[in-house]
Design a protein around this motif. Structure first.
Motif, PDB file in Angstrom:
ATOM      1  N   LYS A 366      -7.346  -2.797  -7.991  1.00 22.70           N
ATOM      2  CA  LYS A 366      -6.884  -4.152  -7.650  1.00 22.70           C
ATOM      3  C   LYS A 366      -5.493  -4.464  -8.131  1.00 22.70           C
ATOM      4  N   PRO A 377      -5.581  -8.532  -4.073  1.00 21.37           N
ATOM      5  CA  PRO A 377      -6.322  -7.593  -3.306  1.00 21.37           C
ATOM      6  C   PRO A 377      -7.023  -6.645  -3.926  1.00 21.37           C
ATOM      7  N   ARG A 378      -8.330  -6.258  -3.600  1.00 18.49           N
ATOM      8  CA  ARG A 378      -9.060  -5.195  -4.257  1.00 18.49           C
ATOM      9  C   ARG A 378      -9.389  -4.262  -3.277  1.00 18.49           C
ATOM     10  N   ARG A 379      -9.515  -2.806  -3.775  1.00 21.58           N
ATOM     11  CA  ARG A 379      -9.638  -1.851  -2.486  1.00 21.58           C
ATOM     12  C   ARG A 379     -10.696  -0.753  -3.139  1.00 21.58           C
ATOM     13  N   HIS A 381     -11.700   2.843  -1.746  1.00 18.65           N
ATOM     14  CA  HIS A 381     -11.119   3.851  -0.981  1.00 18.65           C
ATOM     15  C   HIS A 381     -12.081   5.044  -1.292  1.00 18.65           C
ATOM     16  N   VAL A 406     -11.915   2.889   4.089  1.00 22.84           N
ATOM     17  CA  VAL A 406     -11.254   1.816   3.069  1.00 22.84           C
ATOM     18  C   VAL A 406     -11.806   0.386   3.384  1.00 22.84           C
ATOM     19  N   SER A 407     -12.066  -0.190   2.164  1.00 21.50           N
ATOM     20  CA  SER A 407     -12.680  -1.575   2.507  1.00 21.50           C
ATOM     21  C   SER A 407     -11.945  -2.505   1.216  1.00 21.50           C
ATOM     22  N   ASP A 408     -11.365  -3.494   1.778  1.00 23.52           N
ATOM     23  CA  ASP A 408     -10.448  -4.171   0.774  1.00 23.52           C
ATOM     24  C   ASP A 408     -11.015  -5.799   1.042  1.00 23.52           C
ATOM     25  N   THR A 409     -11.096  -6.349  -0.372  1.00 24.55           N
ATOM     26  CA  THR A 409     -11.345  -7.700  -0.418  1.00 24.55           C
ATOM     27  C   THR A 409     -10.393  -8.522  -0.926  1.00 24.55           C
ATOM     28  N   THR A 410      -9.762  -9.767  -0.578  1.00 25.21           N
ATOM     29  CA  THR A 410      -8.833 -10.374  -1.166  1.00 25.21           C
ATOM     30  C   THR A 410      -9.643 -11.829  -1.844  1.00 25.21           C
ATOM     31  N   PHE A 453      -0.784  -2.387  -0.124  1.00 27.37           N
ATOM     32  CA  PHE A 453      -0.952  -3.808  -0.206  1.00 27.37           C
ATOM     33  C   PHE A 453       0.116  -4.528   0.182  1.00 27.37           C
ATOM     34  N   TYR A 457      -0.864  -7.415   2.566  1.00 28.09           N
ATOM     35  CA  TYR A 457      -0.967  -8.870   1.853  1.00 28.09           C
ATOM     36  C   TYR A 457       0.245  -9.544   1.245  1.00 28.09           C
TER      37      TYR A 457
END
Lengths: 688, 364
Positions: A366, A377-379, A381, A406-410, A453, A457
């Motif tokens: 993160k 962003p948080r990832r 991986h 890969v899965s990202d969230t913001t 990132f 972002y």
């Protein structure tokens, strides 16, 4: 008239894109052959060091060689490798990134003791921040690797630069003490202390610390016609402190080995920026704090089963400050990153010729920052690699299938929804030895560079719908290896030669590799302008075809005296094939020389080692269009190194003097970032 | 490729006798059309049909450059400044201005204003007090320049002495009308809180007289007749419809502010009483230019749909032509030339420098 605003605004961004907070780990791969382990894999580990036995290009330099060349910087070591270039922004504090075969620095994974350095904020790693004094070996792999007992992330990277610290090795006394002092031009100073202790039969620890200081105020030529002047580089002062603790443990018969590593570093430096004609006014500073902790366990079983697992945590803090007068108040940006990683690899030799491995790396990361409109962003991986390897006396074939998810969230008011990404990357390599000493190799590899990132972002510039950059590599090579018939079959100067002698076995030795390659980079992530603000897009495509040649010859007259010659040469045809209508269509990529090469001639004796190095690069262009105004001239650098290792009643003394750029060549690697002219370094190391 | 071009001998011929004749400037509009009545005939010290092109360059690359375009033969010669002065302009060429038979070149990264004589020979390098010069205008024997550090500066064109007055943050373009300068304070470095003011500076006592509040991120001001046209770029945040502030062209009539009604305005250029408004520079269909007269309103459009223009970077207007610089910021830019009256495509050429910023016609 408004455009300047973009350029200026791009400044911090540029740095952020280039800079890298230090570590943060992923998984661990190669454990350097542990001297206390008596397992058949030691031979495998040693074999992998031999460039000429590998089915994909591998280059390696060990401590005795580094010492005999008097190298004090990692950049210098990498410059001895073929097919790789260091993008050097000049000076001590200047960013230095590694670009393997023109795929872009972000395609190279940099590993320190098996820990993938760098982070998800920036895609590339600044190798200027590694401390060569601490390292026992440096190796570079491209287009694949034969070793399948490695982390998934390592196995799936387009290129891997691995640096490894020395593993404690106790022959007589149960402890070692080492101290080193270096000094050099432009107020460069470095002090280092290390202490190694053996605790009983199975445990040992290593404690180390180092300080660096450099003012970096070298003189350079402002090449501006009749207004040319010689100036001093301002604002590159840097101060760097770091400490490390390592614990090595043998848990006993069949219980495996344990390793704990703690690293902390803190650095502050000025960013001198590009040289601007008529105005030198550096206003930027950068501070870093980095902590890395890693725990690794590995074990081998009777049935040919090996396993390694690791857990790591990394924290990094970066502060950027700009005091430029056009800012209402100084710009201060703070970045905090956390990464937690768990990884495991299991390999099974189920037949004398066959080996299978499965590796998985899971990373949670993160990024928090106080920059405007941060998306926090948080990832998650995940990298998985399934590999098989076949080897017989003459053949070696390895295949890997990798899966990256890969899965990202913001979070926060500026959050964007981000689709998950899943990619598959296969690779295959094979080599065969038709005649003794000669080996033919062939490899193919697909790999992905995930958008960072910043690419995704960074406020208003980032583009959350980016795909990863895809690199496809093909390599065809021929290697030749020759050892004096009297010598043992092991590699000449193997990892374990802690005795410090770089003198090869008596007789003639040669290691020659010649490779031809083709690379295709698709979906290149490029910043393109849109209404004064840039935006990241997957628009670029580039192809490269080239050849790398490396050779090491030595002739030892006796165990006391030897001559060695090592050389490298690279030819690169790397062009942009994005858009036939553009001016850059089929033009050489910026900063890509057609020819580069170099060589070192060394005289190795028991009394002194002398080596003379030449390093040359042909002309390049800073733009994708070869306009004369953007040409960077070819250069040739000369350097000389003198060093000697004394042994005195159990003490070992290493004294070295190195002079670089003897001809005081004025040159640039990156336009507007002049490199230092003549400079020297002297080193004294004492080991008890 | 050789980049020297101006043969000094031919320049000697052209300038022969010219240096003694000082043109009389009766207006504060630097692009004042000749034949508008009132002005004395001007000597042909640069021969007719020559234009200078300023390339902004790329940040940190010291590659600002000047090129010369000749109408006869439609030929472009790069490297004009270096060819004559054997030194470079430096980093980020921002604006050029011909005034009082001198050429002024503002170079923001290098923090210099170069002044040349009609032969383009460098006669002065002004250090604008460690400020980054952005935009140049002239009036009554003085040259005015905005400094990105938050000032409007006045340069005396005989002594080259400087005096300055603090305006808002990061001022960009400005216009002079009725003895006052209207300075757009972009606040571009205060992102995401862009500025929204125009400082009104009385040029007599050189004080800020008042401050107007306009749309976010004002970057340019043009004076047409008694009206001021103020272009603000907004906040560029098109990714977030609820936060997005679009560009806006506003009109100030001396007492109140109104919207011009033009949307998606990317940049403007002025010639005499005409304002040329470039719309949709970055839209998928390419740019369009509308000719606007303060009296008659908008008329006609350049660039018929067959000529889809992408990557518009700058707009300049001279007596006969409209110049549209295009750029992708990484490769040398291109210039498209359209006839101002007929609105027809006339020529195009590569500027051999990054980011073609501005074109000026050399006085006859």
């Amino acid at each position: 008239m408004v455009t300047m605003c973009v350029h200026t605004k791009a400044r911090p961004l540029l740095w952020l894109l280039l800079l890298t907070g230090i570590p943060v780990q992923e998984a661990f791969a190669v454990s350097p052959a542990d001297s206390s382990a008596r397992i058949p894999e030691v031979t495998v580990a040693a074999d992998k060091a031999a460039e000429t036995l590998s089915s994909a290009p591998l280059q390696r330099l060990d401590r005795p060689m580094m010492d005999s060349l008097g190298r004090t910087e990692l950049v210098g070591v990498i410059n001895d490798f073929a097919g790789v270039s260091v993008k050097d922004y000049g000076g001590v504090g200047g960013i230095k990134t590694v670009d393997v075969r023109n795929m872009g620095a972000a395609h190279t994974v940099v590993e320190y003791d098996g820990i993938a350095m760098g982070d998800f904020q920036n895609a590339s790693v600044d190798i200027g921040r590694f401390d060569l004094g601490e390292l026992a070996s440096v190796s570079l792999e491209m287009a694949g690797s034969d070793d399948i007992f490695r982390s998934a992330r390592h196995q799936l990277a387009a290129g891997v630069l691995s640096v490894e610290s020395a593993v404690p090795h106790f022959d007589d006394r149960p402890f070692h003490l080492s101290a080193q002092l270096s000094g050099g031009s432009f107020y460069y100073g470095n002090a280092r202390l290390g202490y190694e202790q053996r605790w009983g039969k199975n445990w040992s620890t290593r404690l180390g610390g180092a300080f660096f200081y450099a003012k970096g105020d070298y003189s350079y030529l402002v090449n501006n016609g009749v207004a040319s002047t010689v100036e001093r580089r301002l604002g590159s002062e840097s101060l760097d402190g770091r400490g490390n603790f390592d614990l090595y443990g043998n848990l006993g018969e069949n219980a495996g080995r344990l390793r704990l590593k703690l690293l902390y570093s803190q650095a502050g430096r000025g960013i001198p920026g590009p040289v601007i004609f008529y105005s030198q006014d550096p206003t930027e500073h950068l501070w870093n704090k980095d902590l890395t902790a890693m725990l690794r366990w590995e074990n081998e079983y009777e049935n040919g089963f090996r396993v390694r697992a690791n857990l790591s945590y990394g924290w990094s803090f970066t502060r950027y400050r700009n005091e430029a007068a056009h800012l209402r108040r100084p710009e201060v940006d703070n970045y905090h990153q956390h990464q937690l990683a768990a990884g495991a690899v299991a390999a099974w030799r189920f037949h004398p010729c066959w080996q299978l491995s499965l590796a998985e790396d899971l990373t949670l990361a993160k990024l928090d920052s106080d920059i405007p409109e941060c998306r926090f962003p948080r990832r998650l991986h995940s990298a998985t690699a399934l590999s098989a390897r076949f080897e017989s006396g003459r053949w070696l074939v390895r295949g890997t299938v990798g899966l990256v998810a890969v899965s990202d969230t913001t979070v926060g008011p500026m959050a964007v929804s981000v689709p998950a990404r899943l990619y598959c990357s296969p690779s295959l390599s094979a080599s065969c030895a038709p005649w003794k000493g000669l080996r033919l190799r062939l490899s193919y590899k697909d790999s992905y560079r995930m958008p960072s990132f910043n690419d995704l972002y960074y406020a208003r510039v980032g583009n959350a719908s980016l795909r990863p950059e895809k690199a496809t590599q093909f390599n065809l090579g021929l290697t030749w290896r020759c050892r004096p018939s009297t010598a043992s079959t092991g590699p000449a100067s193997s990892v374990s030669s802690r005795a410090g002698s770089a003198i090869p076995p008596v007789g003639f030795s040669a290691d020659v590799t010649a490779d031809a390659y083709a690379n295709i980079i698709r979906d290149k992530i490029v910043a393109i302008p849109k209404m004064f603000i840039w935006s990241m897009r997957n628009v670029g495509k580039a192809v490269a075809a080239g050849a790398d040649l490396s050779a090491r010859f030595s002739y030892a007259f006796s165990p006391r005296i030897a001559l060695a010659l090592q050389g490298k040469y690279s030819f690169q045809y790397a062009v942009d094939v994005t858009d036939p209508a553009s001016q850059t269509w089929r033009q050489q990529l910026p900063y890509t020389p057609r020819h580069s090469g170099g060589g070192t001639f060394s005289l190795l004796t028991r009394w002194v080692n002398v080596s003379y190095t030449l390093d040359g690069v042909s002309e390049r262009y800073a733009l994708g269009v070869p306009l004369p105004e953007y040409r960077l001239d070819a250069y040739l650098l000369h350097s000389l190194s003198l060093n000697h290792t004394f042994a005195l009643k159990g003490w070992k003394l290493y004294l070295a003097f190195r002079a670089d750029n003897l001809g005081n060549a004025r040159y640039e690697i990156i336009r507007s970032y002049p490199m230092p002219g003549f400079h020297w370094t002297a080193t004294l190391r004492i080991i008890l | 490729m050789k980049t020297t071009l101006f043969s000094s001998r031919s320049f000697g011929r052209i300038f022969l006798g010219a240096a003694l004749l000082l043109p009389v400037f009766t207006s504060c509009n630097k692009d004042n059309p000749t034949g508008g009545g009132g002005s004395a005939p001007q000597p042909p010290y640069f021969s007719k049909g020559k234009y200078l092109v300023l390339n902004n360059g790329n940040w940190g690359s010291n590659d600002a450059s000047l090129g010369r375009w000749e109408d006869a033969g439609k030929t472009y010669y790069p490297g004009a400044f270096f060819g004559i002065n054997k030194q470079h302009l430096g980093d980020l060429g921002q604006d050029i201005l011909v005034y009082g038979h001198k050429l002024y070149i503002a170079v923001s990264g290098s923090k210099k204003i170069f002044v040349t004589d009609p032969q383009l020979k460098l006669i002065r390098q002004i250090d604008p007090d460690n400020g980054q010069p952005r935009h140049l205008e002239s009036c009554k024997g003085k040259v005015y320049v905005t400094l990105y550090e938050g000032y409007l500066a006045e340069i005396d064109t005989t002594t080259f002495q400087l005096r300055k007055v603090a305006v808002g943050d990061n001022p960009e373009g400005f216009a002079i009308l009725g003895g006052k300068a209207y300075v757009a304070n972009s606040g571009g470095m205060n992102y995401p809180d862009y500025g929204n003011t125009v400082s009104v500076v009385d040029l007599e006592n050189f004080q800020v007289e008042k401050t107007l509040t306009v749309h976010d991120n004002p970057v340019g001001v043009w004076a047409l007749g008694e009206k001021l046209f103020i272009l603000s770029n907004g906040n560029y945040d098109y990714g977030h419809p609820d936060n997005y502030k679009a560009p806006k062209l506003q009109i100030y009539d001396g007492s109140s502010l109104s919207d011009s009604g033009f949307s998606d305005v990317s940049m403007c250029a002025q010639y005499g009483d005409m304002l040329y408004i470039l719309k949709d520079a970055y839209g998928p269909d390419g740019a369009a230019v509308i000719k606007y007269s303060a009296d008659e309103g908008g008329q006609g459009t350049f660039f018929p749909p067959t000529a889809k223009i992408l990557g518009a970077y700058s707009l300049s207007v001279t007596k006969d032509y409209l110049w549209l610089g295009t750029s992708n910021y990484k490769d040398p830019g291109e210039m498209q030339v359209w006839t101002r009256e007929g609105q027809d495509f006339y020529a195009s050429f590569g500027t051999q420098g990054l980011n073609p910023q501005k074109v000026v016609e050399l006085p006859e």
